[in-house]
Scaffold this motif. Sequence first.
Motif, PDB file in Angstrom:
ATOM      1  N   ALA A 434      33.049  31.145  40.086  1.00 51.90           N
ATOM      2  CA  ALA A 434      33.123  31.463  41.170  1.00 51.90           C
ATOM      3  C   ALA A 434      33.100  29.451  41.833  1.00 51.90           C
ATOM      4  CB  ALA A 434      32.870  32.169  42.471  1.00 51.90           C
ATOM      5  N   LEU A 435      34.630  29.447  42.639  1.00 48.55           N
ATOM      6  CA  LEU A 435      34.043  28.843  43.930  1.00 48.55           C
ATOM      7  C   LEU A 435      35.749  28.341  44.436  1.00 48.55           C
ATOM      8  CD1 LEU A 435      35.009  24.452  41.977  1.00 48.55           C
ATOM      9  CD2 LEU A 435      36.309  25.482  43.915  1.00 48.55           C
ATOM     10  N   PHE A 436      34.587  28.074  45.424  1.00 49.50           N
ATOM     11  CA  PHE A 436      34.522  27.865  46.887  1.00 49.50           C
ATOM     12  C   PHE A 436      34.663  26.752  47.817  1.00 49.50           C
ATOM     13  CE2 PHE A 436      33.896  32.475  45.898  1.00 49.50           C
ATOM     14  CZ  PHE A 436      35.021  33.469  47.301  1.00 49.50           C
ATOM     15  N   THR A 437      36.273  25.997  48.223  1.00 58.79           N
ATOM     16  CA  THR A 437      35.704  25.589  48.909  1.00 58.79           C
ATOM     17  C   THR A 437      36.329  25.540  50.267  1.00 58.79           C
ATOM     18  OG1 THR A 437      38.851  24.860  48.512  1.00 58.79           O
ATOM     19  CG2 THR A 437      36.804  23.871  46.722  1.00 58.79           C
ATOM     20  N   ASP A 438      36.154  24.281  50.935  1.00 57.88           N
ATOM     21  CA  ASP A 438      36.683  24.577  52.574  1.00 57.88           C
ATOM     22  C   ASP A 438      36.606  23.155  53.639  1.00 57.88           C
ATOM     23  OD1 ASP A 438      37.220  25.803  54.988  1.00 57.88           O
ATOM     24  OD2 ASP A 438      35.225  25.794  55.944  1.00 57.88           O
ATOM     25  N   GLU A 534      28.329  29.225  42.116  1.00 57.82           N
ATOM     26  CA  GLU A 534      28.036  29.942  41.113  1.00 57.82           C
ATOM     27  C   GLU A 534      28.842  31.029  39.967  1.00 57.82           C
ATOM     28  OE1 GLU A 534      25.199  30.083  40.556  1.00 57.82           O
ATOM     29  OE2 GLU A 534      23.603  32.171  41.232  1.00 57.82           O
ATOM     30  N   THR A 535      27.349  30.582  38.871  1.00 54.99           N
ATOM     31  CA  THR A 535      28.251  31.444  37.721  1.00 54.99           C
ATOM     32  C   THR A 535      26.899  33.113  37.684  1.00 54.99           C
ATOM     33  OG1 THR A 535      27.952  29.711  36.840  1.00 54.99           O
ATOM     34  CG2 THR A 535      27.900  31.282  35.232  1.00 54.99           C
ATOM     35  N   GLY A 536      27.985  34.311  36.961  1.00 51.52           N
ATOM     36  CA  GLY A 536      27.577  36.003  36.887  1.00 51.52           C
ATOM     37  C   GLY A 536      28.173  36.486  36.425  1.00 51.52           C
ATOM     38  N   PRO A 537      27.450  37.526  36.331  1.00 54.76           N
ATOM     39  CA  PRO A 537      28.465  38.737  35.891  1.00 54.76           C
ATOM     40  C   PRO A 537      29.482  38.882  37.362  1.00 54.76           C
ATOM     41  CG  PRO A 537      26.519  38.991  35.501  1.00 54.76           C
ATOM     42  CD  PRO A 537      25.958  38.337  37.071  1.00 54.76           C
ATOM     43  N   ALA A 538      30.909  39.839  37.272  1.00 58.23           N
ATOM     44  CA  ALA A 538      31.571  40.424  38.537  1.00 58.23           C
ATOM     45  C   ALA A 538      32.834  40.833  37.926  1.00 58.23           C
ATOM     46  CB  ALA A 538      32.248  38.889  38.572  1.00 58.23           C
ATOM     47  N   VAL A 539      33.397  41.947  38.505  1.00 57.62           N
ATOM     48  CA  VAL A 539      34.294  43.063  37.859  1.00 57.62           C
ATOM     49  C   VAL A 539      35.619  42.501  38.446  1.00 57.62           C
ATOM     50  CG1 VAL A 539      34.828  45.264  38.635  1.00 57.62           C
ATOM     51  CG2 VAL A 539      32.479  44.783  38.674  1.00 57.62           C
ATOM     52  N   LEU A 540      36.139  41.912  37.485  1.00 60.56           N
ATOM     53  CA  LEU A 540      37.988  42.078  37.694  1.00 60.56           C
ATOM     54  C   LEU A 540      38.849  42.749  37.092  1.00 60.56           C
ATOM     55  CD1 LEU A 540      35.771  39.677  35.735  1.00 60.56           C
ATOM     56  CD2 LEU A 540      38.205  38.360  36.817  1.00 60.56           C
ATOM     57  N   GLY A 541      39.979  43.104  38.297  1.00 57.46           N
ATOM     58  CA  GLY A 541      40.674  43.259  38.178  1.00 57.46           C
ATOM     59  C   GLY A 541      41.725  43.569  39.350  1.00 57.46           C
ATOM     60  N   ASP A 542      42.800  44.469  38.666  1.00 58.13           N
ATOM     61  CA  ASP A 542      43.852  45.031  40.265  1.00 58.13           C
ATOM     62  C   ASP A 542      43.385  45.677  41.348  1.00 58.13           C
ATOM     63  OD1 ASP A 542      45.512  42.977  39.304  1.00 58.13           O
ATOM     64  OD2 ASP A 542      47.086  44.931  38.273  1.00 58.13           O
ATOM     65  N   VAL A 543      43.882  45.269  42.760  1.00 63.60           N
ATOM     66  CA  VAL A 543      42.583  45.782  43.248  1.00 63.60           C
ATOM     67  C   VAL A 543      44.446  46.125  44.402  1.00 63.60           C
ATOM     68  CG1 VAL A 543      41.018  45.988  45.916  1.00 63.60           C
ATOM     69  CG2 VAL A 543      40.646  45.053  43.927  1.00 63.60           C
ATOM     70  N   GLY A 544      44.303  47.208  45.047  1.00 63.41           N
ATOM     71  CA  GLY A 544      45.923  47.400  46.463  1.00 63.41           C
ATOM     72  C   GLY A 544      46.650  48.063  45.633  1.00 63.41           C
ATOM     73  N   ARG A 545      47.776  48.686  45.661  1.00 60.95           N
ATOM     74  CA  ARG A 545      48.746  49.271  44.987  1.00 60.95           C
ATOM     75  C   ARG A 545      50.228  48.163  45.343  1.00 60.95           C
ATOM     76  NH1 ARG A 545      47.376  55.972  45.554  1.00 60.95           N
ATOM     77  NH2 ARG A 545      45.871  55.682  44.323  1.00 60.95           N
ATOM     78  N   ARG A 549      48.881  44.704  45.680  1.00 59.78           N
ATOM     79  CA  ARG A 549      48.298  44.512  44.860  1.00 59.78           C
ATOM     80  C   ARG A 549      48.111  42.260  44.392  1.00 59.78           C
ATOM     81  NH1 ARG A 549      50.219  46.730  38.798  1.00 59.78           N
ATOM     82  NH2 ARG A 549      51.290  45.093  39.207  1.00 59.78           N
ATOM     83  N   ASN A 550      47.039  43.191  43.974  1.00 65.38           N
ATOM     84  CA  ASN A 550      46.160  41.624  43.728  1.00 65.38           C
ATOM     85  C   ASN A 550      44.811  41.436  43.461  1.00 65.38           C
ATOM     86  OD1 ASN A 550      45.498  38.502  44.814  1.00 65.38           O
ATOM     87  ND2 ASN A 550      43.960  39.185  45.590  1.00 65.38           N
ATOM     88  N   TYR A 551      45.072  40.891  42.415  1.00 66.05           N
ATOM     89  CA  TYR A 551      44.327  40.420  40.870  1.00 66.05           C
ATOM     90  C   TYR A 551      42.839  39.477  41.901  1.00 66.05           C
ATOM     91  CZ  TYR A 551      42.023  39.356  36.562  1.00 66.05           C
ATOM     92  OH  TYR A 551      41.064  38.942  35.259  1.00 66.05           O
ATOM     93  N   THR A 552      41.619  39.824  41.056  1.00 65.50           N
ATOM     94  CA  THR A 552      39.998  39.588  41.928  1.00 65.50           C
ATOM     95  C   THR A 552      39.179  39.449  41.074  1.00 65.50           C
ATOM     96  OG1 THR A 552      39.832  38.959  43.804  1.00 65.50           O
ATOM     97  CG2 THR A 552      39.667  40.940  44.044  1.00 65.50           C
ATOM     98  N   ALA A 553      38.114  39.213  41.821  1.00 67.05           N
ATOM     99  CA  ALA A 553      36.693  39.471  41.425  1.00 67.05           C
ATOM    100  C   ALA A 553      36.129  39.839  42.284  1.00 67.05           C
ATOM    101  CB  ALA A 553      36.408  37.937  40.534  1.00 67.05           C
ATOM    102  N   LEU A 554      34.964  40.378  42.394  1.00 70.37           N
ATOM    103  CA  LEU A 554      34.008  40.957  42.952  1.00 70.37           C
ATOM    104  C   LEU A 554      32.748  41.079  42.544  1.00 70.37           C
ATOM    105  CD1 LEU A 554      35.704  43.592  44.016  1.00 70.37           C
ATOM    106  CD2 LEU A 554      35.904  41.721  45.458  1.00 70.37           C
ATOM    107  N   GLY A 555      31.277  40.942  42.824  1.00 67.48           N
ATOM    108  CA  GLY A 555      30.386  40.564  42.825  1.00 67.48           C
ATOM    109  C   GLY A 555      28.971  39.603  43.366  1.00 67.48           C
ATOM    110  N   ARG A 556      28.334  39.678  42.952  1.00 66.09           N
ATOM    111  CA  ARG A 556      27.415  38.399  43.497  1.00 66.09           C
ATOM    112  C   ARG A 556      27.289  37.345  43.310  1.00 66.09           C
ATOM    113  NH1 ARG A 556      22.525  36.150  42.626  1.00 66.09           N
ATOM    114  NH2 ARG A 556      21.239  36.384  44.367  1.00 66.09           N
ATOM    115  N   ALA A 557      27.788  37.172  42.218  1.00 67.00           N
ATOM    116  CA  ALA A 557      28.344  34.996  41.954  1.00 67.00           C
ATOM    117  C   ALA A 557      29.541  35.287  42.911  1.00 67.00           C
ATOM    118  CB  ALA A 557      28.811  35.318  40.851  1.00 67.00           C
ATOM    119  N   VAL A 558      30.362  36.558  42.789  1.00 67.40           N
ATOM    120  CA  VAL A 558      31.134  35.404  44.453  1.00 67.40           C
ATOM    121  C   VAL A 558      30.940  35.950  45.937  1.00 67.40           C
ATOM    122  CG1 VAL A 558      33.600  36.775  45.261  1.00 67.40           C
ATOM    123  CG2 VAL A 558      32.896  36.426  42.890  1.00 67.40           C
TER     124      VAL A 558
END
Length: 620
Positions: A434-438, A534-545, A549-558
């Motif tokens: 995961a990569l975040f910029t600001d 950060e690199t690590g496991p994450a849950v990916l998939g569509d969230v919403g209806r 609906r949005n494809y995103t990732a959830l998890g500690r690495a994010v």
Amino acid sequence: MVLAGGVCLLLATVLSLADPGQRLDRMREAIFDQLIAWPPQDRGSGRVAVVEIDRESLAEFGDWPWSRDRLALLIEKIAGARPEVIAINILLSEKTAADQGASDTRLAEAIARAPTVLALVLDPEAGTALAPATPIAVTGPVAVPDLLAAPGVVPPSPVLMAAARGVGVISLPAADGQPVRKVVLLAAGAKAILAGFAVETLRVAAGDLTLIATASPQVLRIGEHVLPLEGDGQMRLRFATPSRRDARTMSALDVLEGRIDPSRLTGKIVLVGASAPESGGLRLTAADPFLPSVQIEADATEQMLSGDIPQRRWWMPWLEAFVAICAGTIGIAAAGWWPAGRAAVAIAAILSSCIAVAIFVSVAMLRLVDPMTPAAIAFSGVLGAGLTQFRLSSRRRAAIERRFALHLSPELVRRISDHPDELKVAGETRTITALFTDIEGFTALTEHIGPERMVSLLDHYVDTVANLIVGHGGMVDKIVGDGLIAFFNAPVDLPDHAQRAVACAIEIVAATEALRREPQWAEIGLGRTRVGIETGPAVLGDVGRGIRRNYTALGRAVNVAARLEAANKSFGSSIALGPGTAAALEGKYKLRHLGRIELRGIAEAVDVFEPDSEPPIDRG
């Protein structure tokens, strides 16, 4: 897809059985004509001979029709050779005799010299003439519902019929514009059951036997010869080759002038008929467009002697429809479950097998099976399923391209479109980077410049950063104000995703530092760009209806990557790497350990690293 294929399969089956306009039946019959003729049958029984009144005979002895005296002379010559039976394939009705003004006496005497069969035809108009009933016994419930029938008949003259041993029907059934394919075994005329000409010829040759029609199986017995008796009371022809016809045929001229060895007629079933065009005895057949009817009856007689009879039972269309449905169902399943290439091979093998088996059974066993209609029905089902699948795939491809075109590189979008099974939108767990910029101090900056200028500058900034992310194989997941959220190794596999993310971050910092030095950015005092990875496991998939609906990732690495982006302020760095990314780099970059800090929302303290190859940072 399966439903569409099933509907197409069912409709094609119903249409094939209904066969509106009989177009399918005509096509099928034309195919049978070819299958029956291959391979050619050059060997006959040797028991059949044909005497033709051809053009040469007419040129020598006068135009058609011949006088009864001339016919009597021909029959006398044939009878003198002691044939087994003489079958005269010429209608010698009483009306014809009256027109010629000739006596039937001499012809009747000639006919009486050998067992002779005469011809009659069915008459669509009822007359006073009575049909000579054929001696026939029926055993069991014999059903011939489609028997060729007419209210009347045109028989031979009574004088000739009294001298003959039998009378047979020479009417040949054929639909308008279609060739003759069958001869009648039994027919009905003038309220009597009549034998076909070839059947009557064989019956007399066997010793004036009584015909026996039996059920289960439904057959017609002529002595030792057993013929399948279909519902129409007809027999499918298998025509002799031209060489075989020539071998058994002789000219009436040669017989009359004594140029024929009598042994060629002795003990034979001799059929006599006219082949000259002016006689009106030529018929359109699959073998020859101008085949004399006497040759057609000769072929039928040969078939009865040899048992070489093509058959197509009444239930065959239903069996073919069942086979078509089975083959089509298997084909639809293959198209739905297997990859396109493998499915195409399987479908081609199924259809080819159906065609090959039908051809083999038709040619080798003379049980006529339609090779094309079942395959066409099955293919229609597969085609319907395939077109539906193609449409769904096209729509899915377009949806994928619309969805990810702004987030991924064109190569990755094409890859997902070509292999949509690699995209697990329903949810999956995978290791990502995961990569975040600001932009540092961006909120305060917005208070000093106008909204139009701010939006214009921000568009340019976001395009610069997003293009770098996409160029390194990452996916831009969200744009939140001045910040971007990106994932590497999502939604599809990306080798060395941690290394790619760090290289991308270094280029982002370098590119944004270059922007800061440009006059329009320097004027407003654009802050530096900070990156957290950060690199690590994450849950990916569509969230919403629906549209949300949005494809995103959830998890500690994010979560860690988001906190590390903000931690750059504490360390004075531009790129902060988490321990997962540091471990995944495997020596690809020299890393400097910035320290160990506690991050909000993270249970334990986290080691923070900075890539040593990071460009110089302007801290003023």
